[in-house]
Design a protein around this motif. Structure first.
Motif, mmCIF file in Angstrom:
data_model
loop_
_atom_site.group_PDB
_atom_site.id
_atom_site.type_symbol
_atom_site.label_atom_id
_atom_site.label_comp_id
_atom_site.label_asym_id
_atom_site.label_seq_id
_atom_site.Cartn_x
_atom_site.Cartn_y
_atom_site.Cartn_z
ATOM 1 N N ARG A 79 14.528 6.267 -2.829
ATOM 2 C CA ARG A 79 14.277 5.007 -4.119
ATOM 3 C C ARG A 79 13.240 4.349 -3.591
ATOM 4 O O ARG A 79 12.587 3.677 -4.682
ATOM 5 N N ALA A 80 12.784 4.331 -2.571
ATOM 6 C CA ALA A 80 11.592 3.212 -2.244
ATOM 7 C C ALA A 80 10.411 4.084 -2.510
ATOM 8 O O ALA A 80 9.261 3.578 -2.492
ATOM 9 N N MET A 81 10.183 5.576 -2.927
ATOM 10 C CA MET A 81 9.169 6.173 -3.035
ATOM 11 C C MET A 81 8.256 5.577 -4.398
ATOM 12 O O MET A 81 7.100 5.419 -4.142
ATOM 13 N N LEU A 82 8.894 5.290 -5.378
ATOM 14 C CA LEU A 82 8.205 5.000 -6.450
ATOM 15 C C LEU A 82 7.441 3.607 -6.061
ATOM 16 O O LEU A 82 6.311 3.032 -6.513
ATOM 17 N N ALA A 83 8.445 2.561 -5.720
ATOM 18 C CA ALA A 83 7.654 1.360 -5.592
ATOM 19 C C ALA A 83 6.544 1.681 -4.628
ATOM 20 O O ALA A 83 5.567 0.473 -4.564
ATOM 21 N N LEU A 84 6.755 2.198 -3.400
ATOM 22 C CA LEU A 84 5.502 2.503 -2.558
ATOM 23 C C LEU A 84 4.471 3.014 -3.293
ATOM 24 O O LEU A 84 3.394 2.695 -2.850
ATOM 25 N N ARG A 85 4.652 3.886 -4.083
ATOM 26 C CA ARG A 85 3.435 4.504 -4.919
ATOM 27 C C ARG A 85 2.816 3.387 -5.614
ATOM 28 O O ARG A 85 1.450 3.523 -5.566
ATOM 29 N N ARG A 86 3.447 2.710 -6.296
ATOM 30 C CA ARG A 86 2.868 1.571 -7.157
ATOM 31 C C ARG A 86 2.122 0.554 -6.087
ATOM 32 O O ARG A 86 0.987 0.269 -6.573
ATOM 33 N N VAL A 87 2.597 0.498 -5.059
ATOM 34 C CA VAL A 87 1.850 -0.746 -3.682
ATOM 35 C C VAL A 87 0.667 0.054 -3.483
ATOM 36 O O VAL A 87 -0.378 -0.509 -3.461
ATOM 37 N N ALA A 88 0.527 1.399 -3.139
ATOM 38 C CA ALA A 88 -0.460 2.288 -2.636
ATOM 39 C C ALA A 88 -1.699 2.308 -3.876
ATOM 40 O O ALA A 88 -2.838 2.424 -3.451
ATOM 41 N N HIS A 89 -1.293 2.169 -4.909
ATOM 42 C CA HIS A 89 -2.365 2.170 -6.031
ATOM 43 C C HIS A 89 -2.808 0.779 -6.864
ATOM 44 O O HIS A 89 -4.034 0.808 -7.200
ATOM 45 N N GLU A 90 -1.800 -0.193 -6.636
ATOM 46 C CA GLU A 90 -2.246 -1.362 -7.211
ATOM 47 C C GLU A 90 -2.359 -2.606 -6.328
ATOM 48 O O GLU A 90 -2.879 -3.643 -6.627
#
Length: 323
Positions: free
Chosen positions: A126-137
């Motif tokens: 569940r944390a992967m989508l949120a971490l992907r956003r942080v890594a890009h934004e």
């Protein structure tokens, strides 16, 4: 990072003072009062239990998780939220996953960085989508120069590896059990064959007497071969091969979760992450950085302040990688 904490400026604090110089521990109190005091001590460097608050909360374990997740909100001082995420990473309770994901939007970049590191330990898919956003934004950096986006990418890679490992763990377990059974059967077969060979050497061969043999033949002297006993030829002892002592490697223990970079400085790219307690092979030193070799054979650099100093000296090295 129990042995290194961060002060209000975001820099590593000194080691905790000896027990004799600390303020005396208060009288026994209820669990609720103890949790409240420890949460307050997290963000107050002047509190007598500030330096040991994380360790004591980790000792409480799951009992401290609700109070720690509540401390992740912007209503608390940033240092309180930062160290609360640090304690949740060491406890490793999956119930904190939802609160940590919400804390990725905390206005303080130091807190977001600490939350990312915690999710790399306790987070799930569940944390992967949120971490992907942080890594890009997320373009923020900590007060000591670490990139929040780089740390999020490292945490995302770790969660991907963990998810793949879980998917293939059951087939791997089955294959390992099958291999172990084959090894046991092969060993048992070799032992049975060795026992048969030993018995065949020990049992004497039967003596064949001709039907028309007379008393003179019976009274004739016999050779040793007539007894049917076969003496085994002794096996020469093997000469032991002298071993060559290997040159011992210099290693250091990581005292807090840290990034491993391609060069000696925060301007270099993050290539891996080391956790508290990991043993890294120390190759050389470059200013405030150690050149290390990771367990997978790669080489990188880690800050000296995050590794226990070795007893032996290391040769100097100049960075060759391009930031």
């Amino acid at each position: 990072m129990s042995s290194h904490t961060r002060d209000v400026a975001g820099q590593p604090e000194e080691h905790a003072a000896p027990a004799a110089s600390r303020a005396p521990r208060a009288e026994p109190q209820s669990d609720r009062d103890q949790l409240r005091e420890l949460i307050e001590a997290l963000g107050d460097p002047t509190h007598p239990r500030h330096s040991v608050a994380v360790d004591e909360l980790v000792k409480l374990g799951p009992q401290a998780v609700p109070a720690l997740t509540a401390a992740l909100t912007p209503d608390h001082p940033w240092l309180t939220s930062y160290r609360a995420a640090e304690a949740l990473a060491q406890i490793g309770d999956g119930r904190a996953n939802g609160a940590l994901i919400q804390a990725l939007r905390h206005p303080n970049s130091n807190v977001r960085w600490s939350v990312v590191r915690a999710l790399s330990e306790v987070g799930d898919t569940r944390a992967m989508l949120a971490l992907r956003r942080v890594a890009h934004e997320d373009h923020g950096k900590t007060s000591w120069g670490e990139s929040v986006a780089d740390s999020a990418q490292v945490a995302l890679d770790r969660l991907h590896s963990r998810s793949a490992l879980l998917r293939f763990s059951e087939p791997i377990k089955t294959a390992l059990v099958f291999i172990v059974m084959l090894i046991v059967l092969a060993f048992a077969a070799s032992r049975v064959q060795a026992l048969r060979d030993d018995l065949s050497r020990r049992v004497p061969a039967p003596t064949v007497v001709a039907a028309n043999a007379g008393t003179d033949e019976a009274s004739a002297p016999r050779d040793e071969e007539d007894t049917g006993v076969v003496e085994a030829t002794p096996t020469p002892a093997e000469t032991p091969t002298p071993s060559i002592a290997a040159t011992p490697e210099i290693s250091g223990r990581v005292t807090t979760t840290a990034n491993v970079r391609s060069g000696p400085g925060t301007q270099y790219a993050v290539i891996a992450s080391a956790r508290q307690g990991d043993q890294l092979v120390l190759l050389a030193e470059s200013g405030a950085w150690y050149q290390v070799r990771l367990p997978d054979g790669r080489e990188g650099y880690i800050a000296k302040s995050l590794v226990e100093a070795p007893a032996a000296s290391l040769p100097p090295v100049s960075a060759t990688a391009t930031p």
